[in-house]
Design an enzyme around this catalytic site. Structure first.
Site, PDB file in Angstrom:
ATOM      1  N   SER A 285       0.756  -1.249  -0.046  1.00 29.53           N
ATOM      2  CA  SER A 285      -0.004   0.015  -0.187  1.00 29.53           C
ATOM      3  C   SER A 285       0.846   1.232  -0.188  1.00 29.53           C
ATOM      4  CB  SER A 285      -1.023   0.022   1.205  1.00 29.53           C
ATOM      5  OG  SER A 285      -1.643   1.237   1.364  1.00 29.53           O
TER       6      SER A 285
ATOM      7  N   TYR B 212      -1.891  -0.897  10.175  1.00 30.11           N
ATOM      8  CA  TYR B 212      -1.762  -1.246   8.758  1.00 30.11           C
ATOM      9  C   TYR B 212      -0.692  -0.756   7.862  1.00 30.11           C
ATOM     10  CZ  TYR B 212      -3.898  -1.181   4.006  1.00 30.11           C
ATOM     11  OH  TYR B 212      -4.041  -1.338   2.552  1.00 30.11           O
TER      12      TYR B 212
HETATM   13  P1  NAD Z   1     -11.436  -5.751   0.512  1.00 30.40           P
HETATM   14  O1  NAD Z   1     -11.679  -5.705   1.884  1.00 30.40           O
HETATM   15  O2  NAD Z   1     -12.517  -5.265  -0.415  1.00 30.40           O
HETATM   16  O3  NAD Z   1     -11.034  -7.216   0.148  1.00 30.40           O
HETATM   17  C1  NAD Z   1     -10.042  -7.933   1.044  1.00 30.40           C
HETATM   18  C2  NAD Z   1     -10.063  -9.309   0.808  1.00 30.40           C
HETATM   19  O4  NAD Z   1      -9.112  -9.917   1.640  1.00 30.40           O
HETATM   20  C3  NAD Z   1     -11.457 -10.062   0.832  1.00 30.40           C
HETATM   21  O5  NAD Z   1     -11.705 -10.970  -0.054  1.00 30.40           O
HETATM   22  C4  NAD Z   1     -11.431 -10.636   2.118  1.00 30.40           C
HETATM   23  O6  NAD Z   1     -12.302 -11.891   2.338  1.00 30.40           O
HETATM   24  C5  NAD Z   1     -10.091 -11.274   2.211  1.00 30.40           C
HETATM   25  N1  NAD Z   1      -9.625 -11.283   3.646  1.00 30.40           N
HETATM   26  C6  NAD Z   1      -9.523 -10.720   4.572  1.00 30.40           C
HETATM   27  N2  NAD Z   1      -8.987 -11.333   5.876  1.00 30.40           N
HETATM   28  C7  NAD Z   1      -8.595 -12.476   5.223  1.00 30.40           C
HETATM   29  C8  NAD Z   1      -8.168 -13.592   5.836  1.00 30.40           C
HETATM   30  N3  NAD Z   1      -7.701 -13.695   6.973  1.00 30.40           N
HETATM   31  N4  NAD Z   1      -7.839 -14.705   5.046  1.00 30.40           N
HETATM   32  C9  NAD Z   1      -8.193 -14.705   3.964  1.00 30.40           C
HETATM   33  N5  NAD Z   1      -8.794 -13.650   3.362  1.00 30.40           N
HETATM   34  C10 NAD Z   1      -8.731 -12.736   3.948  1.00 30.40           C
HETATM   35  O7  NAD Z   1      -9.883  -5.039   0.315  1.00 30.40           O
HETATM   36  P2  NAD Z   1      -9.286  -4.502  -1.015  1.00 30.40           P
HETATM   37  O8  NAD Z   1      -9.448  -2.977  -1.229  1.00 30.40           O
HETATM   38  O9  NAD Z   1      -9.896  -5.173  -2.309  1.00 30.40           O
HETATM   39  O10 NAD Z   1      -7.752  -4.858  -0.785  1.00 30.40           O
HETATM   40  C11 NAD Z   1      -7.052  -5.812  -1.128  1.00 30.40           C
HETATM   41  C12 NAD Z   1      -5.527  -5.703  -0.999  1.00 30.40           C
HETATM   42  O11 NAD Z   1      -5.399  -4.328  -1.453  1.00 30.40           O
HETATM   43  C13 NAD Z   1      -5.369  -5.475   0.556  1.00 30.40           C
HETATM   44  O12 NAD Z   1      -4.136  -6.234   1.063  1.00 30.40           O
HETATM   45  C14 NAD Z   1      -5.373  -4.250   0.935  1.00 30.40           C
HETATM   46  O13 NAD Z   1      -4.478  -3.892   2.113  1.00 30.40           O
HETATM   47  C15 NAD Z   1      -4.554  -3.489  -0.297  1.00 30.40           C
HETATM   48  N6  NAD Z   1      -4.926  -2.203  -0.641  1.00 30.40           N
HETATM   49  C16 NAD Z   1      -6.060  -1.535  -0.938  1.00 30.40           C
HETATM   50  C17 NAD Z   1      -6.301  -0.272  -1.128  1.00 30.40           C
HETATM   51  C18 NAD Z   1      -7.583   0.403  -1.264  1.00 30.40           C
HETATM   52  O14 NAD Z   1      -7.507   1.480  -1.505  1.00 30.40           O
HETATM   53  N7  NAD Z   1      -8.605  -0.467  -1.468  1.00 30.40           N
HETATM   54  C19 NAD Z   1      -4.944   0.520  -1.152  1.00 30.40           C
HETATM   55  C20 NAD Z   1      -3.874  -0.091  -0.917  1.00 30.40           C
HETATM   56  C21 NAD Z   1      -3.829  -1.206  -0.841  1.00 30.40           C
END
Ligand code: NAD
Length: 254
Positions: A143, A156
């Protein structure tokens, strides 16, 4: 090594947000996709159905990446079925924001356990299969919070900083064995994780738009390909220029 179309990928957090876009993109390339989800079985099944409807092959597995036994059972299942794992995308992640002074140890532990320990457990579990193939790709979803943290993101941002360090260590350890380990650091992406933020931001388009999951899936597919063979231990920022924009604004003379 097989043709790219026969490769086998495991994508964690494949049930919603960025994960399904990565699964669809890999499935479109002919990669066999095994997606892991924590608890949204119906959502995971829809992602599988979409990939199959587009002519690909996909399977869903319930597995919590923070539980060692579940991670090992997941990877054993995939290796038993496919005989190999070529690509791992450590995408599962959670966020629980609170100021340092107000962060409970349980919150800190939960975030570190999923975002960092989960990636460690998954990587450790797939490496023997990748070593057998002398070919592998591990892509960690970090991130921009590592470089542009907001107040309240202690657990985070620390988990993602650790994930980037793990990326480099692993790259140094397995690079000579044909395995490439890189990270992608998204900026703000429109998903369920950030729903409250983008609903409140009011920014829908233009240069300052929120990213979409499809803005991330292309670079992940590239890093998973043969073409990325010379990229090792890197973190690629995909944030629509927010990081450089912030730096430029900070230096602007008043
Ligand atoms: P989201 O919350 O929409 O999806 C997260 C996914 O991770 C879901 O499918 C959830 O079921 C799964 N998950 C959570 N805990 C889990 C566990 N213990 N075991 C297995 N699966 C698990 O989030 P997103 O926005 O799609 O984020 C995906 C990745 O991208 C994450 O690592 C997040 O930190 C990173 N990210 C997101 C953003 C953003 O702005 N959305 C920005 C930077 C990084």
């Amino acid at each position: 090594m097989e043709a790219a179309a026969d490769r086998v990928a495991i994508v964690t957090g494949g049930s919603r947000g960025i994960g399904p876009a990565i699964c669809r993109r890999l499935g479109k390339n002919g990669t066999i996709v095994h997606l892991a989800y924590a608890n949204a079985q119906d959502a995971a099944a829809s992602v599988v159905a979409e990939i199959e409807a587009a002519g690909g092959r996909a399977f869903a597995h319930r597995a919590d990446v923070s539980v060692e036994a579940e991670v090992e059972a997941l990877v054993d299942d995939v290796v038993d079925k496919e005989g190999a794992v070529h690509i791992l995308v450590n995408n599962a992640g959670i966020i629980e924001d609170a100021l340092v002074a107000l962060t409970r140890l349980a919150q800190w532990d939960r975030v570190l356990r999923v975002n960092l320990t989960g990636a460690f457990l998954m990587s450790r579990a797939v490496i023997p299969a990748m070593l057998d193939e002398r070919w592998g790709r591990i892509i960690n979803i970090s991130s921009n919070s590592v470089r542009m943290p907001a107040a309240g993101q202690c657990a985070y941002a620390a988990s993602k900083g650790g994930l980037e360090a793990l990326t480099r260590v692993l790259a140094a350890e397995v690079g000579r064995k044909g395995i490439r380990v890189n990270a992608v650091a998204p900026g703000r992406i429109k998903t369920d994780m950030t729903a409250a933020l983008w609903a409140a931001s009011g920014v829908e388009d233009g240069e300052n738009r929120w990213g979409l999951p499809e803005d991330i899936s292309g670079i992940v597919a590239f890093l998973a390909s043969d073409e990325a063979d010379y990229i090792q231990g890197q973190t690629i920022t995909v944030d629509g220029g927010r990081l450089v924009g912030r730096q430029r604004a900070a230096r602007r003379p008043s």
